[in-house]
Scaffold this motif. Structure first.
Motif, PDB file in Angstrom:
ATOM      1  N   THR A  71      35.334  45.750  40.971  1.00  0.00           N
ATOM      2  CA  THR A  71      35.275  46.348  42.309  1.00  0.00           C
ATOM      3  C   THR A  71      35.153  45.278  43.375  1.00  0.00           C
ATOM      4  O   THR A  71      35.749  45.384  44.454  1.00  0.00           O
ATOM      5  N   ALA A  72      34.378  44.227  43.089  1.00  0.00           N
ATOM      6  CA  ALA A  72      34.209  43.140  44.056  1.00  0.00           C
ATOM      7  C   ALA A  72      35.531  42.435  44.336  1.00  0.00           C
ATOM      8  O   ALA A  72      35.835  42.080  45.479  1.00  0.00           O
ATOM      9  N   ILE A  73      36.342  42.234  43.288  1.00  0.00           N
ATOM     10  CA  ILE A  73      37.644  41.583  43.467  1.00  0.00           C
ATOM     11  C   ILE A  73      38.551  42.444  44.339  1.00  0.00           C
ATOM     12  O   ILE A  73      39.189  41.963  45.282  1.00  0.00           O
ATOM     13  N   VAL A  74      38.592  43.749  44.026  1.00  0.00           N
ATOM     14  CA  VAL A  74      39.435  44.661  44.808  1.00  0.00           C
ATOM     15  C   VAL A  74      38.991  44.689  46.268  1.00  0.00           C
ATOM     16  O   VAL A  74      39.804  44.619  47.189  1.00  0.00           O
ATOM     17  N   ALA A  75      37.676  44.764  46.490  1.00  0.00           N
ATOM     18  CA  ALA A  75      37.150  44.811  47.855  1.00  0.00           C
ATOM     19  C   ALA A  75      37.451  43.522  48.608  1.00  0.00           C
ATOM     20  O   ALA A  75      37.803  43.541  49.795  1.00  0.00           O
ATOM     21  N   SER A  76      37.331  42.397  47.930  1.00  0.00           N
ATOM     22  CA  SER A  76      37.597  41.109  48.574  1.00  0.00           C
ATOM     23  C   SER A  76      39.060  41.001  48.991  1.00  0.00           C
ATOM     24  O   SER A  76      39.374  40.581  50.113  1.00  0.00           O
ATOM     25  N   LEU A  77      39.964  41.371  48.084  1.00  0.00           N
ATOM     26  CA  LEU A  77      41.382  41.317  48.417  1.00  0.00           C
ATOM     27  C   LEU A  77      41.740  42.332  49.507  1.00  0.00           C
ATOM     28  O   LEU A  77      42.663  42.113  50.291  1.00  0.00           O
ATOM     29  N   ALA A  78      40.999  43.425  49.564  1.00  0.00           N
ATOM     30  CA  ALA A  78      41.229  44.408  50.626  1.00  0.00           C
ATOM     31  C   ALA A  78      40.909  43.820  51.994  1.00  0.00           C
ATOM     32  O   ALA A  78      41.587  44.129  52.981  1.00  0.00           O
ATOM     33  N   THR A  79      39.886  42.967  52.072  1.00  0.00           N
ATOM     34  CA  THR A  79      39.578  42.337  53.363  1.00  0.00           C
ATOM     35  C   THR A  79      40.717  41.420  53.800  1.00  0.00           C
ATOM     36  O   THR A  79      40.954  41.247  54.995  1.00  0.00           O
ATOM     37  N   TYR A  80      41.435  40.818  52.838  1.00  0.00           N
ATOM     38  CA  TYR A  80      42.616  40.021  53.171  1.00  0.00           C
ATOM     39  C   TYR A  80      43.683  40.914  53.801  1.00  0.00           C
ATOM     40  O   TYR A  80      44.294  40.571  54.812  1.00  0.00           O
TER      41      TYR A  80
END
Length: 463
Positions: free
Chosen positions: A56-65
């Protein structure tokens, strides 16, 4: 036509200063944009999001990109209007300061462990500011350089805007790679990742000093002084120049090639689920080498467009780059690293520059002075935003385990580049149209003899 000479810059100095301003500003803004992309993949999941669920952290981080791309059309409307009503120099200084300060602030943010949910909230806010700021950079810088350039050299001078973009990507990699090699994982996660963000303040200062030296363009100054300037350049662009805006949106879909080369291509090559198994370290060098080649190629292609026109390099570059996407993805599928490297360099570093080096002159030439920044900024950023959806589309139609990934994704990429080439073919040629006539529907082409005479006179006046 003789009166048109008044639009030409009276000295070579301002042409060079404007080109330097566009180059360093674009380098800074895209350095900032790409160090964020790198950090969003490498470190942000661990330090800005809860550690209980790494996926989930990876998905959320890439979403901020991705948030940065969502903000770009909004920035295009606001900054495009500002550039057409308050001047090219004015909007470029705003873009530079917003991008530089927001990027530096990312390097000062507290982590999730320190402040909890406030950390990702602040990160998203700063990313929105980044996306907002970058929306006005290319259109503002291209218009500034174009309107300062000598007649007959607009393609060459405007190409330095995109050379700065490629240089910014090289700079981003050049800062991150030594840190990842020199520091332990603990040190990199603790403080090393902040260094690239904090260094952007130095480039901000240098860029501000250079941009402050550029004079406002003669075309904009005369437009303000002698013509009926619309209260809303955005409305003018949308009402009177929507066909060219639609063409620019379609041509901007050419961002599919960097998507294939660096985003989907990277996932296909290194993600275990696809089963190719290329080494990550080796693959990360593909964008670095590709950008180095592009920096060399861009001014030559820009100069070529001053001789043969804007449309042909874009059409040929678009179609060939689309065709090479098949070969590039096939080389990955057979795990041939040298061949993948070669096709990536050919596709992205060389052929793609037929489009990339020319659009900074072609797009603003399609719009009149009074709505130039607005028309280009809005259309280009909408097209670019659409390409941000392509990695998810490619992964959906060609998921891990599917057959013929190169054929499926390559066909989609080629179809998109064909749309871009058709849009370029449908546009009017602009390279021999004088600045007085740029962007006016049905603007007459200058006869070759008159073009050559004006070009010689302009170059002589420039020293």
């Amino acid at each position: 036509m003789t009166a048109a000479i008044a639009h030409e810059p009276q000295g070579r100095h301002q042409s060079k200063v404007a080109a330097a301003s566009g180059w360093i500003g674009s380098a800074l803004e895209y350095y900032d944009f790409f160090i964020y992309a790198t950090a969003a993949s490498l470190v942000f999941p661990q330090i800005f999001f809860a550690s209980g669920n790494p996926k989930t952290a990876i998905v959320a981080s890439l979403a901020t990109y991705g948030v940065g791309y969502v903000a770009r059309p909004v920035g295009a409307f606001v900054l495009g209007h500002w550039g057409d009503t308050h001047g090219r120099k004015n909007v470029l200084l705003i873009c530079l300061v917003l991008m530089g300060l927001s990027t530096t602030a990312v390097g000062l943010l507290p982590t999730y462990q320190q402040v909890g949910i406030l950390a990702p909230v602040l990160l998203v806010v700063l990313r929105l500011i980044q996306g907002f700021a970058v929306a006005g950079e290319i259109s503002g810088a291209s218009s500034m350089i174009l309107e300062h350039a000598p007649f007959g050299r607009r393609g060459y001078f405007a190409s330095f805007t995109l050379q700065g973009v490629q240089a910014g990507q090289i700079l981003a990699a050049a800062v991150f790679l030594p840190l990842t090699y020199a520091l332990s994982n603990e040190a990199f996660l603790s403080w090393g990742w902040r260094v690239p963000f904090l260094l952007s303040v130095l480039v901000l200062v240098a860029g501000y000093i250079i941009r402050r030296e550029v004079e406002e363009t003669p075309a904009f100054a005369e437009e303000q002084a002698h013509r009926d300037v619309p209260k809303s350049p955005v409305v003018d662009a949308l009402t009177n120049h929507w066909p060219d805006m639609l063409r620019v949106i379609c041509m901007a879909l050419m961002n599919v090639i960097p998507v294939v080369a660096t985003i989907f291509g990277a996932a296909y090559a290194v993600q275990p689920a696809y089963g190719v198994g290329m080494d990550k370290t080796i693959y990360l060098w593909i964008p670095v080498i590709g950008n180095i080649v592009a920096v060399v190629v861009i001014p030559f292609v820009g100069n070529l467009s001053d001789r043969i026109g804007r449309r042909m390099p874009i059409i040929v570059g678009s179609l060939l780059a689309g065709l090479m996407s098949f070969a590039y993805l096939y080389a990955i599928s057979i795990r041939n690293v040298p061949l993948a490297f070669v096709f990536s360099i050919l596709m992205w570093g060389i052929v793609y520059q037929g489009y990339n080096a020319v659009y900074p002159s072609f797009y603003p030439e399609l719009f009149p002075t009074r709505a130039r920044v607005s028309g280009m900024a809005i259309a280009q950023n909408i097209g670019t935003m659409l390409t941000a959806l392509l990695p998810a589309l490619f992964a959906t139609v060609a998921p891990p385990g599917s057959q013929n990934v190169p054929l499926t994704v390559g066909a989609l990429a080629f179809g998109i580049t064909a749309i871009a080439s058709i849009a370029a073919w449908s546009a009017r040629e602009t390279f021999r149209v004088h600045l007085n006539d740029l962007g006016e529907p049905g603007a007459p082409a200058v006869e070759k003899a008159e073009y050559d005479r004006l070009r010689r006179q302009s170059l002589a006046a420039a020293g």
